[in-house]
Design a protein around this motif. Sequence first.
Motif, short mmCIF file in Angstrom:
data_model
loop_
_atom_site.label_atom_id
_atom_site.label_comp_id
_atom_site.label_asym_id
_atom_site.label_seq_id
_atom_site.Cartn_x
_atom_site.Cartn_y
_atom_site.Cartn_z
N LEU A 117 0.81 -1.20 -0.16
CA LEU A 117 -0.03 -0.06 -0.04
C LEU A 117 0.90 1.28 -0.05
CD1 LEU A 117 -2.80 1.36 0.40
CD2 LEU A 117 -2.52 1.18 2.78
N ALA A 118 0.55 2.04 -0.89
CA ALA A 118 1.12 3.50 -1.01
C ALA A 118 0.22 4.42 -0.37
CB ALA A 118 1.64 3.75 -2.57
N VAL A 119 0.85 5.34 0.44
CA VAL A 119 -0.06 6.41 1.21
C VAL A 119 0.85 7.72 1.09
CG1 VAL A 119 -1.02 6.97 3.62
CG2 VAL A 119 -0.66 4.53 2.72
N GLY A 120 -0.05 8.80 0.89
CA GLY A 120 0.52 9.95 0.86
C GLY A 120 -0.21 10.83 1.86
N ILE A 121 0.68 11.65 2.53
CA ILE A 121 0.04 12.51 3.44
C ILE A 121 0.47 14.09 3.35
CG2 ILE A 121 0.17 13.00 6.12
CD1 ILE A 121 1.00 10.10 6.42
N ASP A 122 -0.51 15.10 3.27
CA ASP A 122 -0.17 16.35 3.46
C ASP A 122 -0.46 16.90 4.93
OD1 ASP A 122 0.02 18.83 1.51
OD2 ASP A 122 -1.49 19.36 2.82
N ALA A 123 0.75 17.39 5.28
CA ALA A 123 0.42 17.66 6.90
C ALA A 123 0.55 19.08 7.06
CB ALA A 123 1.75 16.94 7.57
N ASP A 124 -0.28 19.59 8.06
CA ASP A 124 -0.02 20.96 8.42
C ASP A 124 -0.04 21.08 10.21
OD1 ASP A 124 -2.71 20.94 9.51
OD2 ASP A 124 -3.25 21.95 7.41
N SER A 125 -0.20 22.02 10.74
CA SER A 125 -0.06 22.13 12.25
C SER A 125 -1.04 21.31 13.00
CB SER A 125 0.13 23.48 12.62
OG SER A 125 -1.22 24.25 12.43
N LYS A 126 -2.36 21.49 12.39
CA LYS A 126 -3.68 20.81 12.88
C LYS A 126 -3.99 19.44 12.31
CE LYS A 126 -5.27 25.27 14.29
NZ LYS A 126 -6.38 26.29 14.29
N THR A 127 -3.95 19.02 10.94
CA THR A 127 -4.50 17.98 10.54
C THR A 127 -3.57 17.03 9.33
OG1 THR A 127 -5.51 19.48 8.70
CG2 THR A 127 -6.95 18.89 10.67
N LEU A 128 -3.85 16.11 9.24
CA LEU A 128 -3.15 15.49 8.22
C LEU A 128 -4.29 14.91 7.16
CD1 LEU A 128 -1.07 12.94 10.48
CD2 LEU A 128 -0.27 15.18 9.30
N VAL A 129 -3.82 15.14 5.91
CA VAL A 129 -4.88 14.81 4.77
C VAL A 129 -4.25 13.51 4.42
CG1 VAL A 129 -6.06 15.35 2.57
CG2 VAL A 129 -5.74 17.06 4.40
N ARG A 135 7.97 21.04 11.49
CA ARG A 135 7.92 20.09 12.65
C ARG A 135 6.58 19.43 12.53
NH1 ARG A 135 12.05 18.80 15.79
NH2 ARG A 135 10.70 18.40 17.59
N TYR A 136 5.56 19.66 11.54
CA TYR A 136 4.39 19.22 11.47
C TYR A 136 4.33 17.77 10.88
CZ TYR A 136 3.38 24.07 11.31
OH TYR A 136 3.39 25.47 11.73
N HIS A 137 5.20 17.23 10.48
CA HIS A 137 5.23 15.78 9.74
C HIS A 137 5.90 14.80 10.76
CE1 HIS A 137 9.26 17.19 8.93
NE2 HIS A 137 9.76 16.02 8.97
N GLU A 138 6.67 15.38 11.82
CA GLU A 138 7.57 14.58 12.72
C GLU A 138 6.63 13.45 13.36
OE1 GLU A 138 10.51 16.31 14.38
OE2 GLU A 138 11.52 16.96 12.64
N LEU A 139 5.48 13.69 14.05
CA LEU A 139 4.56 12.84 14.74
C LEU A 139 4.30 11.77 13.76
CD1 LEU A 139 2.08 14.99 16.92
CD2 LEU A 139 3.75 13.37 17.72
N VAL A 140 3.79 12.01 12.68
CA VAL A 140 3.27 10.66 11.82
C VAL A 140 4.61 10.05 11.65
CG1 VAL A 140 3.32 11.98 9.62
CG2 VAL A 140 1.70 10.14 10.02
N VAL A 141 5.69 10.59 11.17
CA VAL A 141 6.67 9.75 10.79
C VAL A 141 7.29 8.92 11.96
CG1 VAL A 141 9.28 9.94 10.43
CG2 VAL A 141 7.61 11.49 9.26
N GLN A 142 7.41 9.43 13.03
CA GLN A 142 7.90 8.55 14.15
C GLN A 142 6.77 7.46 14.66
OE1 GLN A 142 8.04 11.46 17.55
NE2 GLN A 142 9.93 12.46 16.44
N ALA A 143 5.57 7.73 14.36
CA ALA A 143 4.24 6.58 14.83
C ALA A 143 4.52 5.51 13.58
CB ALA A 143 3.15 7.28 14.94
N ALA A 144 4.76 6.00 12.56
CA ALA A 144 4.61 5.14 11.30
C ALA A 144 5.75 4.04 11.42
CB ALA A 144 4.44 5.84 9.96
N GLN A 145 7.15 4.72 11.84
CA GLN A 145 8.12 3.90 11.51
C GLN A 145 8.37 2.96 13.08
OE1 GLN A 145 11.44 6.88 11.69
NE2 GLN A 145 12.09 6.01 9.56
N LYS A 146 7.82 3.51 14.12
CA LYS A 146 7.56 2.57 15.10
C LYS A 146 6.65 1.61 15.02
CE LYS A 146 6.57 2.76 20.13
NZ LYS A 146 5.96 3.73 21.24
N ALA A 147 5.66 1.66 14.18
CA ALA A 147 4.61 0.57 13.84
C ALA A 147 5.19 -0.51 12.56
CB ALA A 147 3.51 1.17 13.34
#
Length: 320
Positions: free
Chosen positions: A5-17, A56-68
């Motif tokens: 599965l290929a997933v694309g994310i557009d990140a800002d301070s409040k939401t991830l699309v 810094r907006y992309h870092e939460l999802v990066v850390q969570a995805a790598q941890k998983a």
Amino acid sequence: MSDRLAVGIDADSKTLVVACHGTKGSARITNSASAITKWVSGLPARSRIGVEATNRYHELVVQAAQKAGHAVFVLNPRDIKHYAKGVACRGKTDSGDAQVIARYIAKEADNLHEHVARSPAQEQLHVLLQQRDSLVRSKAKLNLSLGAGASESAIFGRIFVGLKEAIAMLDQQIQQLCRSGEQHDLYRRIMTIPGIGPTVAAFITHHITRWPLTSSDAWIACSGLDPRPNESGARIGRRRLSKRGNASLRQILYMAAMGLTRSKGGKALYTAIRERGHSSTASFNILARKLARIAWGVFKSGRDFDPAMLKVGQACFQQA
């Protein structure tokens, strides 16, 4: 290409699309640890996830995805912009951006490098260097927007004093961390290179140990100081810097190159470069690249700087 599965994310301070390749539309989730963890847990194993680099907006999802256990790619926004034009995207929306990133990952992931997570020590130094860079940029923007003499005025003077003090405090923390950290010996050896002081050494030490680089050319590419070929048929055009690497590292190496010209060996090398017909800006870029290669040599050899390295560089330019 891969059937993962290929997933694309557009990140800002409040939401991830979020968009998945091969699926129409997108989903919007809150850019928070709890929401991201819940979303990541529902992905197929070893999904490929792409997200543009932000402040810094992309870092939460990066850390969570790598941890998983997912494969994560932190992308240069410029690459995605050009890719979108290349596939004839006719507009720009958050959902559209996420879909373009998902398509890019589906088609190009086999040719990309996965994001390398920072160690706790690297993360601590990364945050301090990022904060310092942000303050330096803000100070420069204020100088330009408020006009000459603003830093000395009664109205704005205190702002500049505060920024200067904050930068000095960050420098103190950065130097203390480098002197006591796991790379303290490399930090000391990098500072034996002419033109390189404590702050520049901190940037170099952090970035040169950040990725598992295999050659000095890869290190130069990380700085964006590598010349980009411009050739077609019999035409050989002017080469320009790729500027594909870390902008802050590139800028601070440029400043170090200017400082190098105040040393005896550095001044002679700068003169030899100028005599080849290069402009002052191009000459400083060449010197910055030379400093980066010297730093790589110090890094790989485990020894202090050898002044003969500058003499070799000077001789090369004089003989060419």
